[in-house]
Design an enzyme around this catalytic site. Sequence first.
Site, PDB file in Angstrom:
ATOM      1  N   THR B 162       0.589  -0.801  -0.004  1.00  0.00           N
ATOM      2  CA  THR B 162       0.201  -0.698   0.283  1.00  0.00           C
ATOM      3  C   THR B 162       0.982   1.669  -0.235  1.00  0.00           C
ATOM      4  O   THR B 162       2.078   0.807   0.837  1.00  0.00           O
ATOM      5  CB  THR B 162      -0.731   0.225   0.731  1.00  0.00           C
ATOM      6  OG1 THR B 162      -0.208   0.525   2.156  1.00  0.00           O
ATOM      7  CG2 THR B 162      -1.857  -0.724   1.028  1.00  0.00           C
ATOM      8  N   GLU B 306      -5.481  -3.745  -1.796  1.00  0.00           N
ATOM      9  CA  GLU B 306      -6.450  -5.026  -0.932  1.00  0.00           C
ATOM     10  C   GLU B 306      -7.166  -6.158  -1.809  1.00  0.00           C
ATOM     11  O   GLU B 306      -7.511  -6.894  -1.212  1.00  0.00           O
ATOM     12  CB  GLU B 306      -6.851  -3.994   0.437  1.00  0.00           C
ATOM     13  CG  GLU B 306      -5.493  -3.939   2.030  1.00  0.00           C
ATOM     14  CD  GLU B 306      -5.324  -3.087   1.273  1.00  0.00           C
ATOM     15  OE1 GLU B 306      -6.106  -1.671   0.407  1.00  0.00           O
ATOM     16  OE2 GLU B 306      -4.771  -2.193   2.172  1.00  0.00           O
ATOM     17  N   LYS B 404     -15.002   7.811  15.970  1.00  0.00           N
ATOM     18  CA  LYS B 404     -16.615   7.185  16.869  1.00  0.00           C
ATOM     19  C   LYS B 404     -16.552   7.372  18.275  1.00  0.00           C
ATOM     20  O   LYS B 404     -15.673   7.206  18.827  1.00  0.00           O
ATOM     21  CB  LYS B 404     -15.642   5.465  16.484  1.00  0.00           C
ATOM     22  CG  LYS B 404     -16.825   4.776  16.856  1.00  0.00           C
ATOM     23  CD  LYS B 404     -16.136   3.426  16.337  1.00  0.00           C
ATOM     24  CE  LYS B 404     -16.564   2.448  17.034  1.00  0.00           C
ATOM     25  NZ  LYS B 404     -15.784   0.757  16.962  1.00  0.00           N
ATOM     26  N   TRP B 409     -20.888   7.745  14.831  1.00  0.00           N
ATOM     27  CA  TRP B 409     -20.021   8.389  13.754  1.00  0.00           C
ATOM     28  C   TRP B 409     -20.092  10.209  14.036  1.00  0.00           C
ATOM     29  O   TRP B 409     -21.140   9.887  13.658  1.00  0.00           O
ATOM     30  CB  TRP B 409     -19.938   7.138  12.198  1.00  0.00           C
ATOM     31  CG  TRP B 409     -18.696   6.791  12.147  1.00  0.00           C
ATOM     32  CD1 TRP B 409     -17.685   6.077  12.795  1.00  0.00           C
ATOM     33  CD2 TRP B 409     -19.398   5.208  11.700  1.00  0.00           C
ATOM     34  NE1 TRP B 409     -17.453   4.776  13.071  1.00  0.00           N
ATOM     35  CE2 TRP B 409     -17.930   4.245  11.692  1.00  0.00           C
ATOM     36  CE3 TRP B 409     -19.478   4.657  10.968  1.00  0.00           C
ATOM     37  CZ2 TRP B 409     -17.945   3.435  11.324  1.00  0.00           C
ATOM     38  CZ3 TRP B 409     -19.586   3.711  10.028  1.00  0.00           C
ATOM     39  CH2 TRP B 409     -18.709   2.597  10.106  1.00  0.00           C
TER      40      TRP B 409
END
Lengths: 508, 508
Positions: B162, B306, B404, B409
């Site tokens: 990544t 991913e 959070k 959220w």
Amino acid sequence: MDSTIMDYNLNIKSIFWRVEKLYKDKEIISRTHEGIKRYTYGDFALRVRKLARMLESKNLVRSRVASIAWNTHRHLELYFAVPLLGGILHTVNVRFHKTEMDYVITEMDDKAVFTDKDIEYKSDKIPVYIFDEKYDDEIESQEPIKDFPDIDERQGAIACFTSGTTGKPKGVIYSHRSIFIHSLSLLAQDVLGISSSDVVLPIVPMFHISAWDLPFASLMTGAKLVLPGPRPKAEDIVNLIKDYKVTIGIAAPTVWIDVVAYVEREKLDLSPLKVVVTGGAEPPLGLIKKLREYGVKTYHAWGMTETEAIATINKSDDINKMSEQGYPIFGFEISLVDAEGKELPWDGKSAGELVVRGAFVTKKYFNNPSNILLNNTWFKTGDVVKIYPDGSIKVVDRLKDLIKSGGEWISSVDLENAIMSYDKVLEAVVVGIPDEKWGERPIALVVKKPGKEVSAEEIIDYLKSLNRFPKWWLPDKIIFVDSIPKTSTGKLDKKVIRDMVKSMLNLR
Amino acid sequence: MDSTIMDYNLNIKSIFWRVEKLYKDKEIISRTHEGIKRYTYGDFALRVRKLARMLESKNLVRSRVASIAWNTHRHLELYFAVPLLGGILHTVNVRFHKTEMDYVITEMDDKAVFTDKDIEYKSDKIPVYIFDEKYDDEIESQEPIKDFPDIDERQGAIACFTSGTTGKPKGVIYSHRSIFIHSLSLLAQDVLGISSSDVVLPIVPMFHISAWDLPFASLMTGAKLVLPGPRPKAEDIVNLIKDYKVTIGIAAPTVWIDVVAYVEREKLDLSPLKVVVTGGAEPPLGLIKKLREYGVKTYHAWGMTETEAIATINKSDDINKMSEQGYPIFGFEISLVDAEGKELPWDGKSAGELVVRGAFVTKKYFNNPSNILLNNTWFKTGDVVKIYPDGSIKVVDRLKDLIKSGGEWISSVDLENAIMSYDKVLEAVVVGIPDEKWGERPIALVVKKPGKEVSAEEIIDYLKSLNRFPKWWLPDKIIFVDSIPKTSTGKLDKKVIRDMVKSMLNLR
């Protein structure tokens, strides 16, 4: 070294996920004994969950279950419900004799039979459920099953027996994985290229080779699926094309010949049909041309029970190429070998046996320990083909019609045609008979034309005079008979003929 | 019960089989430092076999090998030769700093590096091979390898890290199987629908996520492949499109913006380009419209390292739908969950984290034992999305920008935009700070406009006056600062900001 990629089973559940989550408003149309049934993927998925509960209540979880049925939504529901529960749906050929049906059902140890009412299958050993209103009501009354198990992709899902023209039917069990990969391969642009805006009409039967996996492929990509139901005639097919705007139809050439004849006779057309997929036999050039006049392209596919239907495809625009069976689809490899299993060149000239391997090719027959693979790798198709340098195959003969003599092949079909071209001969058949020295040697059975006299020497001389055959191709014996045994469908029954000749010659 | 289907590895070898046997006259065009290289699949395959021999001679069989390279034929040869020998090609991001390159190469324990000359990578630990004439000559002098092993499909083939904007780069290793299935999925009519008559130009880099598997997919189906080489500019791209009749181009939106600007400026057009595939960021509506004027359709894809690049696709003709990231491709499933991991409805309103699974999704990071999956099943993308009832996703935020609090959220981006809409504020950033009771609580950093005075209470009152935020969304503290830390690319560096705020508040 291992990858970091997760294990994800390519199974019927992963296809069902798409049906339920992505395409719930898409439609399935089914022609049944009671008329047209039309419902959405969403309704279908709910019915599958209810049917699964019903199967559970009948102790048919992780079971083998037989279907003897036409292409309808009820059959389609079984295509999903049985494998989703970890079982195997054994699709029995509707055209089998009762004894053959009993044989394959016993072989497969099926625990129940699901069947259309007109088929009238009866059993005193296992329950037989008939597709009717009572059946529908029973499904409707069920509480839908909430969760299906995640089945290992190598588990069996659908079973099918070969049609058995050369002996007892032999069973092949497709896996969840093979169905997924084969179906995905069909969706590729260079194979069938089915999309969510297509309307797919599989006329090839769901009772044999899972209708070439077209039902699975269609539902995987959200195409509208039209199922033609019991014994569809040309008129029924044309009506379905018109009423539901079918874009792709899949059937053997004979079906399309009937359809075109019907359309001509009734002064109709074939719009909006765009593509016809055909296989099982070479589509006649005249048919391809006629379809073109109606704006329909022909895709010529090749495959067999042992390769899960479509394995090669020819989408050529060149009409002279259309007799070829085409290129291997994805996840499938081909090779050409001689009688000794030695590789032959792809030169468009060398003829040999087509051997294949891939993600949807069988490695053995059910309940049969014989090793049927060449070098433990290649499935021997029994088809004699040439392969062109571009990888396109052309089937020229069936191996079982070839005689293997001294490590070389003799084409019985070639010899038969030559003998029958002699004007005193009505009919001829050539078979191979075991020979200690050569392996096999050709023997001919000949029927004389009424009122004609002809000797074996005369025929051999005639064959020699053609200057086409090497000396060792010529039959060792010519036996005159009154008639030649045929199968119920009018084909030469070479197995019976071979046995007959062997007993005539006191061989075993 | 097991199926009767053979084990057939879906591996690079099975793709290479098609390259060599079916498409040997098809072409690969490669823009290199030395100009255009043009050769056939047949020549390419021979080069791969020779390169494999060279790798063997350098003891690089079943090894991990790094490439730091542009999209060229030499890179493509490594894409095949290394995995065909059972090794893993680790594609290193050309844009990494030297220290990052060294880090990932050490992490992966690579045994050699193959690189383009302009990249100037040096190592005192492992050999570095530079793509130049000497390199080509060395390959040419080899005896081609005859047979490649049949690699288990779950083995690693290509590794990629990544880009590491939020910490150290993390490694993902794609398997032979994931590459095969992902590539096949791309060929489906409802995904990219690439065919053998297409000319494919992958501008997305081969040094990251294997250029979205486009090289593999193209070679699998016999498309002409055009590789744009080092640092392609708009002019280079347009020249390639014109010279080699490119039909499908794949790149980030910024590339297409440049290409369109260049074409407008030079009064050119984009024919014969038919399709642009874009991803990595939402394509601006203006770009989509402009491309349409040139007769080019835009496909909007979503994916990440991913998920092996393309995981969802939007091919809608409806311009108002084009901001959506679209539908899951084949072999890939999605779900929407709240902060507790509970499933949320696909109603186009509920926003939650997108979690995914499938045949080309990672289950872990290389050399990292952490369990990163939800319920041992779902990979958490960190993207906040809505899912419409038809299964199309719309990315609305990145999870790392969410706070959070009390199991719910709070969108920092929403709060930031609201604070910055106050006319005395120049800039604002909101981060979540650990809180014993609530988990996290929002804290705002604010830069006042030059010459303006403003208090924390005033800003809180302003936020209340908007009537948009629940009371518990309002920041617990507002800290006034002179400037806000940014990354080298001008993005807010939330990790640094969070640490800064924590030390200001004496938290750790």
